[in-house]
Design an enzyme around this catalytic site. Structure first.
Site, PDB file in Angstrom:
ATOM      1  N   HIS A   1      42.530  44.604  44.540  1.00 35.40           N
ATOM      2  CA  HIS A   1      42.071  45.148  43.270  1.00 35.40           C
ATOM      3  C   HIS A   1      40.996  44.639  42.652  1.00 35.40           C
ATOM      4  CE1 HIS A   1      43.196  45.114  38.697  1.00 35.40           C
ATOM      5  NE2 HIS A   1      42.804  46.241  38.984  1.00 35.40           N
TER       6      HIS A   1
ATOM      7  N   VAL B   1      38.307  39.970  42.721  1.00 36.25           N
ATOM      8  CA  VAL B   1      38.984  40.870  43.324  1.00 36.25           C
ATOM      9  C   VAL B   1      40.346  40.333  43.736  1.00 36.25           C
ATOM     10  CG1 VAL B   1      38.105  40.394  45.744  1.00 36.25           C
ATOM     11  CG2 VAL B   1      39.315  42.444  45.340  1.00 36.25           C
ATOM     12  N   GLU B   2      41.650  41.024  43.245  1.00 40.19           N
ATOM     13  CA  GLU B   2      42.854  40.342  43.553  1.00 40.19           C
ATOM     14  C   GLU B   2      43.484  40.784  44.754  1.00 40.19           C
ATOM     15  OE1 GLU B   2      44.329  39.916  38.904  1.00 40.19           O
ATOM     16  OE2 GLU B   2      44.259  42.062  39.703  1.00 40.19           O
ATOM     17  N   VAL B   3      43.681  39.950  45.723  1.00 42.65           N
ATOM     18  CA  VAL B   3      44.385  40.384  47.035  1.00 42.65           C
ATOM     19  C   VAL B   3      45.439  40.110  46.985  1.00 42.65           C
ATOM     20  CG1 VAL B   3      44.394  39.891  49.656  1.00 42.65           C
ATOM     21  CG2 VAL B   3      42.075  39.695  48.289  1.00 42.65           C
TER      22      VAL B   3
ATOM     23  N   ALA C   1      45.102  39.507  36.384  1.00 38.27           N
ATOM     24  CA  ALA C   1      44.094  39.631  35.362  1.00 38.27           C
ATOM     25  C   ALA C   1      44.454  40.519  34.270  1.00 38.27           C
ATOM     26  CB  ALA C   1      42.839  39.864  36.025  1.00 38.27           C
TER      27      ALA C   1
END
Length: 317
Positions: free
Chosen positions: A142, A153-155, A192
């Site tokens: 994301h 970026v959120e993994v 976030a």
């Protein structure tokens, strides 16, 4: 920039705001990209977007082989699925669509190709239920908008995601120039967006209660906490506020903050039709007087400058 995995061919599904931005970043890093989107006019909109954003990516710095000629827009991506090393999905945020799409991608891509979703709220465990081939390579990647400028970026792996693929995804995003974080457990909204939601809930409450105007609230954030948070996060800011001692900061601010939180909870913004209508009226009284395209253009230019400066820092994340 770290050495990335052997990912050279990327598939992108969906060319809306997020998908188009991902494509711009992939191209800037010299990757070969195949894209598809069934929306009317999507091909033309993507081409115009890439032409508009390419100068910003030139300022940030292009990788060897970077070119706008390295993508092709196809009506059906099925004939290309076996070529992809990595897929970035940006379909509508609807569970039924994602379940069907991911089952199809899982069945027809190479077994070792990572399939990442840009989903901003639906955890991948909810849409891998029909995947039979190798759901262990599916996860959330994301981004924060726009992905080609904002590094986060959120993994987010689902419980069945293999650690190997999680590591490869983190490595790939870092190679792209992103700042990936690993979310260890699925949680609604990820990280976030939850932080944003907490801040915005209080912002909405303060404006709707007539305590401050929308314009002044934005000024309070952009001229105060926002400046510091763009450079270091809340924990490091707190530690510095305590003279380098985080525990000292907690001891000092804790009692007062407890009272603030009680008041915030008492006046928490409720998303009723009446409240949302009043809030929109308050905010639009200001935003309708502003040249929004110019704001966006200047914001993006300063983002480019800030990202470049932070990349040169030894200590700022």
């Amino acid at each position: 920039m770290s050495q990335g995995p052997s990912i050279k061919n990327v598939g992108v599904i969906g060319t809306g705001v997020i998908g188009s931005s991902w494509i711009a970043l992939f191209l800037a890093r010299g990757l070969s990209v195949t894209v598809t989107d069934p929306a009317p006019g999507a091909r033309e909109k993507l081409a115009a977007y890439l032409e508009k954003e390419w100068p910003s990516l030139i300022q940030i710095g292009l990788s060897q082989g970077a070119s706008l000629a390295n993508y092709k827009f196809v009506d059906s991506i099925d004939n290309y699925l076996e070529e992809f090393d990595f897929v970035q999905e940006n379909a509508p945020e609807r569970l039924d669509i994602k379940r069907e799409l991911f089952a199809h991608l899982d069945a027809h891509t190479r077994k070792d190709a990572i399939i990442a979703s840009s989903s901003s709220g639906i955890p991948s465990s909810q849409f891998v239920t029909e995947c039979k081939h190798n759901p262990a390579r599916i996860l959330i990647g994301h981004p924060f908008n726009p992905p080609h400028l904002v590094p986060l970026v959120e993994v987010v792996p689902h419980p069945g995601t293999a650690e190997l693929y999680t590591k490869q995804a983190v490595e790939f995003y870092r190679w792209l120039g992103k700042s990936p974080i690993l979310v260890k457990q699925e949680t609604p909204g990820f990280i976030a967006n939850r932080l944003q939601a907490a801040v915005m809930s209080e912002a909405y409450s303060l404006v709707n209660r007539g305590i401050v105007s929308a314009e002044d609230l934005d000024m309070a954030m952009s001229s105060g906490p926002g400046l510091r948070w763009a450079l270091i996060g809340p924990f490091m800011n707190n530690a510095l506020g305590g003279g380098g001692d985080f525990k000292h900061f907690l001891d000092h601010i804790g009692p007062a903050a407890s009272g603030w939180l009680e008041d915030m909870n008492e006046h928490r913004f409720e998303f009723t039709t009446e409240n949302m209508g009043q809030l929109a009226e308050n905010v639009e009284a200001w935003t309708k007087t502003v040249d929004m395209k110019s704001v966006e253009k200047e914001r993006d230019q300063y983002l480019v400058d800030l990202v470049k400066s932070k990349a040169e820092s030894r200590h700022l994340k």
